[in-house]
Write a protein that holds these residues in place. Sequence first.
Motif: not given
Length: 309
Positions: A43-50, A100-109, A113-115, A121-123
């Motif tokens: 199993l590959r390590k996911p890219a941060p956006a994934a 923004q929701a994804g950024a919040d989830l990442a911070s909670d974990a 993540v960076t801009r 993520v948007r793309t």
Amino acid sequence: MGFAEVARELLLVAPADFVAERTARQRSVRKEDRALATAIGGLRKPAPAAWVIDLLAHEGALGDAVDLGPAIRKAQADADPAVIRQLRRQRASVIDALAQAGADLASDAGHPVTRAVLDQVRTTIEAAMADPHAGAAVRSGLLVRALESAGFDAVDLDGALADPDAVPDAWSGSDAPPISITSARGARKGNRASRPTATASRDVPHPNAAPEPERDPEPERYLAAERKAAREAETAARSESRDADAALDAAAGDLERAEEHRSELRRALDRADAEVARLEAARDEAEAASDRARDVLHAAQEHRRGLGH
């Protein structure tokens, strides 16, 4: 638990902890299911956006965005400017909210993540709106790399999913049965190749029309070369990522073996300390017994001398 379920759980782990968690899960199932253990190890390590997309998928937050895609595609097909503008504003609002929701989830974990990651993520969400197959991919919770929509072409899903066979198929938009992601992509490419480039009426120029300027092929060749270079760079990066993961796994295995060896040495040292303590106690007891024997002997000798007098 099958591989897809295990993968979904592992892909929610923060990237910094992914390799260690994957190794632990692989070892936990190795005795019972070697095939599953092998699949987990690959199993590959996911890219941060994934990873952020998988967090959103786990929360069930991507449904509205993906469902907005067909409405946008229909408005574009109907060439309704007012509806297109309205849907585009809605799409932008939904994408911003999800990012923004994804950024919040990442911070909670514990892994902000960076801009640049949020831009990916948007793309990826935009690609899910543009292509129903990409929509199925992002909602699966099995994404390992970011996606990108390129005009009217199908979104490239090669290598994007941890377990492509487990991803729910996207519907073709008719009463036909579901089309798998792989076969649908191939069918659409085949349809584009066999489709006539223009109708006869479009091919015949108007008698008074000015001749169209010749298209310069150089920009197209340049763009094709750029896309090829980008694909090669991505392939190389994936290979390096797999090599790095393998090296980390090997290092983790070496560390575990070293820890086990150190524990064995510690246990041996503890046994040796206990043996030394036992021998010292035996020595002290022997010395005490010897002292007592000397005292008894001395007392006997004194008693004997007293009888002699």
